[in-house]
Design an enzyme around this catalytic site. Structure first.
Site, mmCIF file in Angstrom:
data_model
loop_
_atom_site.group_PDB
_atom_site.id
_atom_site.type_symbol
_atom_site.label_atom_id
_atom_site.label_comp_id
_atom_site.label_asym_id
_atom_site.label_seq_id
_atom_site.Cartn_x
_atom_site.Cartn_y
_atom_site.Cartn_z
ATOM 1 N N HIS A 140 -23.119 -19.713 30.174
ATOM 2 C CA HIS A 140 -23.333 -19.683 31.407
ATOM 3 C C HIS A 140 -24.658 -20.590 31.976
ATOM 4 O O HIS A 140 -24.338 -21.165 32.791
ATOM 5 C CB HIS A 140 -23.427 -18.191 31.678
ATOM 6 C CG HIS A 140 -24.087 -17.857 33.405
ATOM 7 N ND1 HIS A 140 -23.024 -17.322 34.229
ATOM 8 C CD2 HIS A 140 -25.080 -18.176 33.916
ATOM 9 C CE1 HIS A 140 -23.684 -17.214 35.476
ATOM 10 N NE2 HIS A 140 -24.793 -17.589 35.350
ATOM 11 N N GLU A 141 -25.638 -20.346 31.497
ATOM 12 C CA GLU A 141 -26.867 -20.749 31.620
ATOM 13 C C GLU A 141 -26.722 -22.484 31.445
ATOM 14 O O GLU A 141 -27.376 -23.355 32.274
ATOM 15 C CB GLU A 141 -27.952 -20.556 31.016
ATOM 16 C CG GLU A 141 -28.566 -18.956 31.330
ATOM 17 C CD GLU A 141 -28.418 -18.614 33.037
ATOM 18 O OE1 GLU A 141 -28.772 -19.509 33.779
ATOM 19 O OE2 GLU A 141 -28.267 -17.468 33.329
ATOM 20 N N HIS B 201 -24.962 -24.091 34.585
ATOM 21 C CA HIS B 201 -26.283 -24.427 35.309
ATOM 22 C C HIS B 201 -26.935 -25.736 34.970
ATOM 23 O O HIS B 201 -27.251 -26.482 35.998
ATOM 24 C CB HIS B 201 -27.155 -23.387 35.528
ATOM 25 C CG HIS B 201 -26.782 -22.269 36.148
ATOM 26 N ND1 HIS B 201 -26.319 -22.244 37.623
ATOM 27 C CD2 HIS B 201 -26.830 -20.882 35.836
ATOM 28 C CE1 HIS B 201 -25.918 -21.142 37.936
ATOM 29 N NE2 HIS B 201 -26.269 -20.007 36.872
ATOM 30 N N HIS C 26 -25.055 -28.842 35.774
ATOM 31 C CA HIS C 26 -24.853 -29.050 37.231
ATOM 32 C C HIS C 26 -26.388 -29.922 37.356
ATOM 33 O O HIS C 26 -26.396 -30.639 38.302
ATOM 34 C CB HIS C 26 -25.117 -27.773 37.994
ATOM 35 C CG HIS C 26 -24.531 -27.922 39.539
ATOM 36 N ND1 HIS C 26 -24.763 -26.848 40.272
ATOM 37 C CD2 HIS C 26 -23.958 -28.820 40.116
ATOM 38 C CE1 HIS C 26 -24.014 -26.824 41.517
ATOM 39 N NE2 HIS C 26 -23.573 -28.374 41.201
HETATM 40 ZN ZN LIG Z 1 -26.002 -17.907 37.135
#
Ligand SMILES: [Zn+2]
Length: 720
Positions: A504-505, A508, A511
């Protein structure tokens, strides 16, 4: 398994002009003062690779003078733009604005990182002092009427300026930021707004520090090993280590930031479970200095008053205007649509658990502190699976290199190399070079994975340096998490949930790292809240993709792959307990929206009563399924800019499952799919309307069906 995380921390609630550092030329020299000069490590841009922060030189005492000088510098720059005698142009107003504040951002980004992940008492005090100043600084820029008139003039004639699409987006972005911040208000109302903004940020900083102290104080402490029956040897060791770190006797179980505590799944002593649950549930409601209730009740009121001043019926309406959902009604409708399915599934799961309790002659009614312990057994019975069986196959380094990095290499052809010459703020932090297919450096990436008392709860990503072609900077990105730290010499074995958090992290981080835009203010992960969790939650999907999972899930001692039946069960059990999981999230999200749709004349709420009423009103008051966060420790909404925005995790989940379905229909983990996603989504920051950006990539609007299917809330098609 979907686990919302803290997500992007917002930059000190400035939320603006997040520019990266460039070397200060003579015209751009930092203001010198007795306290701030060339000996301060923030004075000039870092000479380390990619302008990485010089943590070997930064002392706690360096922040205050650098922050003050940075704000003073930006004030001067902004005044010069506002008072420029030349007629307003895109270059002399918006580009100039986007270039301003480089010293401030250089310090603020590092300050933000360190106060989040390695807080000292000195920095904690400084944070309380600076928070209202940051708010005032932001207001000074966005409530400057001369500056607003220049921005508005450019906005009015934007169509005739023949700007490229990204520049046009920058004009719209700034114009809306100004209007959103209150630039259209009368001078008297602006004064009132500034007061409310300062009060809000003071309350928020106070909440944050109270909660950190409250959470630390509410850790479960025992010297009685029997109370911890059910713990593995390694969990016992780390609990003893935690006690040792605090110079306490026996064992310490520090609290996670959410309601349910992972340890409850293995503790067989019911009294211990109940004690830990109550420590968690009441952590910030014990009276005394760390009780947060008065703080948040007032904060809700201040926010409602702010919204009224800005011409909106409530805070949520004001906040959602520039989000993908656009209105609270759209967000609430979306959430309400999940309540019946989620709660019905949770009730059914609760019945299965009660049946098991009764079969074991437990003689009690299921309570929240029993849920995970028995759910674990139901899961074991159904799938023959328990966490301790899985964990030896999920060793942190292997998951990182053969899982997280591997998936990114397959999709985007990027590679990683750890380096040991970049200074860090804590010995647990690691640093990696990230290279593109052609060997060019893309970014620096840091990870800081282990829990410690100086670190806030949850997991998040942020940047030390933002990408910008205008400023010639490449991204310096970091991930923070709270995985249990193994005892010295022991491997870090993760739960599948932790593995998902890593992916998940890292989503990010991608991105941020793939950002390829001109202007720093609309670069990377600086997008609407209900879009920002899309790349991260999308990346979670690779954690359970067979090509990735099988590549990294290998026994830490023998290197044996996880046995096929265990893998199949991990996958099947991902749908297990989804009624509970979704209900606790929807409950928190609805609670957030209830707090932030209060009108300005609402009385100061009694927090506990309000919470119960709100949950009842939404048909989410289930005694065994409490919200994922109680109002009094709901850091996302009182501290981390997710106010009226917690729904965004679910919204983005709709996007991520729809997107993953697209990948599956187009061949899955391929270089071609990755490249297309990078080019059309991950590199684009906030350079286009996000709904349009998504639809252009996906070839249509997102559907909620793939998400409900993943959650097991609609029947699977036969054979799947
Ligand atoms: Zn998040």
């Amino acid at each position: 398994m979907k686990v919302p995380k803290k997500g992007i921390t917002t930059i000190l609630k400035t939320g603006i002009l997040i520019a990266a550092a460039v070397p200060l030329g003579p015209s751009n020299a930092a203001p010198q003062s007795a306290q701030f000069g060339p000996s301060n490590p923030f004075y000039a841009a870092s000479t380390l690779p990619l302008q990485a922060p010089p943590f070997d030189k930064i002392k706690d005492s360096d922040y205050e003078p650098a922050l003050e000088a940075g704000m003073a510098q930006q004030r001067n720059e902004v005044r010069a733009i506002a008072e420029n005698p030349d007629p307003p142009s895109f270059e002399n107003t918006l580009v100039a604005l986007d270039k301003s504040g480089q010293l401030f951002h250089r310090v603020a980004l590092v300050f933000n990182a360190v106060t989040g992940a390695n807080l000292s008492s000195k920095l904690e005090k400084l944070q309380e002092i600076e928070a209202p100043k940051f708010a005032a600084h932001r207001d000074e820029i966005f409530l400057d009427s001369k500056l607003f008139h220049r921005v508005a003039a450019i906005y009015q004639k934007r169509e005739s300026l023949k700007l490229d699409p990204e520049s046009l987006r920058l004009v719209e972005h700034y114009y809306q930021q100004f209007v959103h911040a209150g630039a259209n208000l009368s001078e008297a109302d602006k004064v009132e707004l500034k007061k409310l903004n300062e009060e809000e940020s003071t309350l928020s900083a106070a909440f944050s520090n109270k909660l950190l102290a409250a959470t630390k104080a509410a850790a479960y402490v025992t010297t009685d090993k029997k109370a911890l029956a059910g713990f593995s040897e390694s969990r016992l060791k780390s609990a003893a280590q935690a006690a040792n770190d605090r110079k306490a006797e026996g064992y310490v179980l520090p609290l996670q930031n959410r309601t349910q505590q992972p340890d409850l799944a293995s503790l067989s002593e019911r009294a211990t479970r109940q004690a830990i649950f109550e420590d968690s549930w009441n952590r910030a409601e014990r009276g005394g200095t760390n009780d947060t209730r008065e703080t948040i009740a007032r904060m809700a009121q201040v926010r409602a008053q702010k919204a009224k001043l800005l011409g909106f019926p409530n805070f949520a309406a004001w906040k959602l205007r520039d989000q993908m959902a656009k209105t609270p009604d759209a967000a609430v409708k979306f959430m309400d649509s999940m309540v019946p399915g989620a709660t019905a599934k949770a009730v059914a799961e609760g019945k299965d658990i009660q049946t098991l309790i009764d079969a074991q002659k437990g003689g009690f009614t299921l309570q929240p502190w029993d849920w995970d312990f028995y759910a674990q057994q139901v899961r074991k019975a159904k799938y023959d699976l328990d966490e301790d069986q899985i964990k030896p196959y999920l060793e942190l380094n292997r998951v990182l290199e053969d899982g997280v990095f591997f998936a990114a290499t397959q999709l985007y052809e990027i590679t990683f190399k750890e380096r040991h010459d970049i200074p860090v703020y804590h010995p647990d932090v690691r640093v990696f070079d990230v290279f593109d297919a052609d060997g060019k450096q893309v970014a620096l990436w840091y990870c800081d994975y282990f829990k410690r008392d100086t670190k806030g709860g949850g997991a998040w990503m942020d940047v030390f340096v933002n990408q910008s072609k205008l400023l010639g900077t490449l991204p310096v990105v970091y991930n923070v998490a709270n995985f249990p730290k193994p005892a010295p010499g022991q491997p870090a074995l993760l739960s599948f949930r932790d593995v998902t958090t890593m992916f998940h992290e890292f989503g990010h981080a991608l991105h941020g790292m793939f950002a390829n835009t001109m202007y720093p203010a609309i670069s990377g992960a600086q997008v609407a809240r209900d879009f920002v969790e899309f790349p991260s939650q999308f990346n979670e999907n690779w954690a359970s993709d067979p090509a990735v999972f099988n590549h990294c899930a290998k026994h830490y001692q023998t290197g044996e792959p996880m046995p096929a039946d265990l893998v199949a069960n991990v996958k099947k059990s991902a749908k297990f307990n989804q009624g509970y999981a979704l209900t606790e999230i929807v409950a928190a999200a609805e609670l957030d929206m209830e707090w932030h749709t209060l009108s300005a004349d609402a009385v100061l709420e009694k927090v506990d009563d309000f919470e119960i009423q709100a949950l009842k009103h939404k048909n989410l008051f289930l005694s065994a399924v409490p919200p994922r966060y109680r109002s009094s420790y709901f850091a996302h909404i009182w501290q981390d800019e997710y106010a009226a925005g917690y729904y965004a995790y679910l919204w983005a989940e709709m996007l991520d499952h729809a997107a993953f379905e697209w990948f599956e229909n187009h061949g899955g983990l391929t270089r071609e799919n990755g490249e297309r996603f990078r080019r059309m989504i991950l590199s684009r920051g906030n350079t286009e309307d996000l709904g349009k950006m998504y639809s252009a990539w996906a070839g249509g609007e997102p559907s909620i069906e793939p998400m409900l299917k993943f959650r097991g809330l609609v029947p699977d098609e036969p054979g799947k």
